[in-house]
Design a protein around this motif. Structure first.
Motif, PDB file in Angstrom:
ATOM      1  N   LEU A   1       0.837  -1.047   0.192  1.00  0.00           N
ATOM      2  CA  LEU A   1       0.367   0.092  -0.129  1.00  0.00           C
ATOM      3  C   LEU A   1       1.009   1.354  -0.501  1.00  0.00           C
ATOM      4  N   MET A   2       1.933   0.789   0.801  1.00  0.00           N
ATOM      5  CA  MET A   2       2.596   2.298   0.741  1.00  0.00           C
ATOM      6  C   MET A   2       3.256   2.699  -0.674  1.00  0.00           C
ATOM      7  N   MET A   3       3.924   1.458  -1.500  1.00  0.00           N
ATOM      8  CA  MET A   3       4.682   1.464  -2.573  1.00  0.00           C
ATOM      9  C   MET A   3       3.303   1.937  -3.501  1.00  0.00           C
ATOM     10  N   GLN A   4       2.208   2.412  -3.196  1.00  0.00           N
ATOM     11  CA  GLN A   4       1.283   2.071  -4.354  1.00  0.00           C
ATOM     12  C   GLN A   4       0.978   1.006  -5.102  1.00  0.00           C
ATOM     13  N   GLU A   5       1.059  -0.315  -5.067  1.00  0.00           N
ATOM     14  CA  GLU A   5       1.228  -1.190  -5.715  1.00  0.00           C
ATOM     15  C   GLU A   5      -0.245  -2.188  -5.301  1.00  0.00           C
ATOM     16  N   ALA A   6      -0.878  -1.394  -4.037  1.00  0.00           N
ATOM     17  CA  ALA A   6      -2.242  -1.961  -4.180  1.00  0.00           C
ATOM     18  C   ALA A   6      -2.946  -0.460  -4.080  1.00  0.00           C
ATOM     19  N   ASP A   7      -4.904  -1.377  -4.163  1.00  0.00           N
ATOM     20  CA  ASP A   7      -5.021   0.207  -3.828  1.00  0.00           C
ATOM     21  C   ASP A   7      -5.870  -0.130  -2.394  1.00  0.00           C
ATOM     22  N   VAL A   8      -6.295  -1.610  -2.124  1.00  0.00           N
ATOM     23  CA  VAL A   8      -6.876  -1.734  -0.675  1.00  0.00           C
ATOM     24  C   VAL A   8      -6.483  -2.548  -0.397  1.00  0.00           C
ATOM     25  N   GLY A   9      -6.293  -3.267   1.193  1.00  0.00           N
ATOM     26  CA  GLY A   9      -5.649  -3.908   2.145  1.00  0.00           C
ATOM     27  C   GLY A   9      -6.668  -4.740   2.828  1.00  0.00           C
ATOM     28  N   PHE A  10      -6.895  -5.898   3.689  1.00  0.00           N
ATOM     29  CA  PHE A  10      -7.329  -6.654   4.094  1.00  0.00           C
ATOM     30  C   PHE A  10      -7.147  -7.752   5.317  1.00  0.00           C
ATOM     31  N   VAL A  11      -6.868  -7.380   6.158  1.00  0.00           N
ATOM     32  CA  VAL A  11      -5.759  -7.577   7.460  1.00  0.00           C
ATOM     33  C   VAL A  11      -6.941  -8.822   8.334  1.00  0.00           C
ATOM     34  N   LEU A  12      -6.224  -9.537   9.724  1.00  0.00           N
ATOM     35  CA  LEU A  12      -6.705  -9.573  10.239  1.00  0.00           C
ATOM     36  C   LEU A  12      -5.683  -8.782  11.948  1.00  0.00           C
ATOM     37  N   SER A  13      -6.391  -7.916  11.566  1.00  0.00           N
ATOM     38  CA  SER A  13      -5.609  -7.413  12.898  1.00  0.00           C
ATOM     39  C   SER A  13      -5.266  -5.762  12.611  1.00  0.00           C
ATOM     40  N   ASN A  14      -4.843  -4.438  13.962  1.00  0.00           N
ATOM     41  CA  ASN A  14      -4.302  -3.490  13.713  1.00  0.00           C
ATOM     42  C   ASN A  14      -3.288  -3.161  13.084  1.00  0.00           C
ATOM     43  N   VAL A  15      -3.699  -3.046  12.505  1.00  0.00           N
ATOM     44  CA  VAL A  15      -2.038  -1.314  11.142  1.00  0.00           C
ATOM     45  C   VAL A  15      -1.820  -0.702  11.907  1.00  0.00           C
ATOM     46  N   GLN A  16      -0.803  -0.241  13.247  1.00  0.00           N
ATOM     47  CA  GLN A  16      -0.337   0.818  13.610  1.00  0.00           C
ATOM     48  C   GLN A  16       0.969   1.643  12.787  1.00  0.00           C
ATOM     49  N   GLN A  17      -0.220   2.726  11.392  1.00  0.00           N
ATOM     50  CA  GLN A  17       1.245   3.277  10.291  1.00  0.00           C
ATOM     51  C   GLN A  17       0.530   4.346  10.122  1.00  0.00           C
TER      52      GLN A  17
END
Length: 299
Positions: A137-153
């Motif tokens: 996502l940060m490299m703009q190689e994906a538009d959306v991500g789906f995860v099973l956790s809380n992301v601190q970014q």
């Protein structure tokens, strides 16, 4: 050291010769030699010594290597981002990055509904670990991500779609019937039973390990794995009880295993994440809505 110094240093370290390094980075051999000499002059010590026709790194070069590799990786990240920006984005394309646990059942169901409403959209799906999804996502190689956790970014936006319970996947015959009658399983119920455990680096795996220690139930950690679906496969083959998220549990073969909630209940978040700097596109909104509907139907 300049960027060209770092590029040449990295090439020589990995190839062991001036000629091979020159071919790798597509410059002349004299240019490689001059760049190395200039780098050594600026540093004040030698980086390589010639030995049997090859360039052997000095102790100083070996000490620099891990730091140089970090810098070179960052340069490659910049190049990847520049490539993404140069190529631009097609308006009829949706790039999704998802953890494997959501890629087997939940995401395909959501995409089936999405495709009915957006038949001309091309979808690209990458199944990755959460840190890789953040990077994509940060490299703009994906538009959306789906995860099973809380992301601190701070550069990413996070939207909670649901919370799903942790489930116990029990090979048939592994536990006596009286332990199954309650419809749930506690840590104490699993005392002495071989367990398929999640890697302690996984946030849920860490929590499960902690709960197991606090219960004092004397758990038998037979094997440790890195993904929920690997744990499920192990349980299908009768190797032990797996504790997986409710999304992965949808793939369980009920002819081989029993599926019961963990007690007391433990839930994990399902989140959609995207780059804060990117516009919230209609396609990202659409697939996020479909994911939320599918997750809501599983409750």
């Amino acid at each position: 050291m300049r960027l060209r110094h770092i590029e040449v240093f990295n090439a020589v370290m990995h190839t062991g010769s001036v000629s091979a390094a020159a071919r790798l980075i597509n410059i002349s051999q004299p240019a490689v030699s001059r760049t190395l000499q200039h780098a050594e002059l600026q540093l004040g010590f030698a980086l390589f010594q010639r030995s049997k026709g090859r360039l052997a790194p000095t102790s100083e070069a070996l000490a620099l290597l891990p730091h140089m590799e970090k810098l070179f990786a960052q340069l490659e990240d910049v190049q990847r981002l520049a490539d993404s920006l140069r190529k631009g984005r097609a308006t009829d394309e949706l790039r999704i990055a998802s953890v494997l646990a959501l890629s087997h059942e939940v995401l395909p169901r959501a995409l089936a509904q999405f495709k009915q409403k957006h038949p001309n959209v091309t979808v690209t799906l990458q199944s990755l670990h959460s840190p890789q999804i953040v990077s994509a996502l940060m490299m703009q190689e994906a538009d959306v991500g789906f995860v099973l956790s809380n992301v601190q970014q701070p550069t990413l936006l996070q939207e909670n779609l649901a919370r799903v319970p942790m489930m116990c996947i029990v090979p048939k015959g592994m536990l006596p019937p009286f332990k199954l009658r309650a419809g749930t399983l506690s840590q104490e119920d699993l005392a002495g039973v071989p367990l398929i455990c999640l890697d302690a680096q996984d946030p849920v795996g860490m929590l499960l390990n902690q709960l197991g220690r606090e219960s004092g139930a004397g758990q038998n950690h037979f094997v440790t794995v890195q993904t929920y679906h690997t744990a499920l496969a192990m349980a299908h083959h009768g190797l032990g009880v797996a504790m997986v998220d409710g999304c992965t549990a949808l793939s369980a073969d009920r002819s081989k295993v029993e599926v019961l909630p963990l007690a007391p209940e433990l839930q994990v978040p399902v989140n959609a994440i995207r780059a804060a700097a990117q516009p919230h596109s209609l396609l990202v909104k659409a697939i996020t809505r479909e994911m939320q509907k599918v997750l809501g139907a599983q409750r």
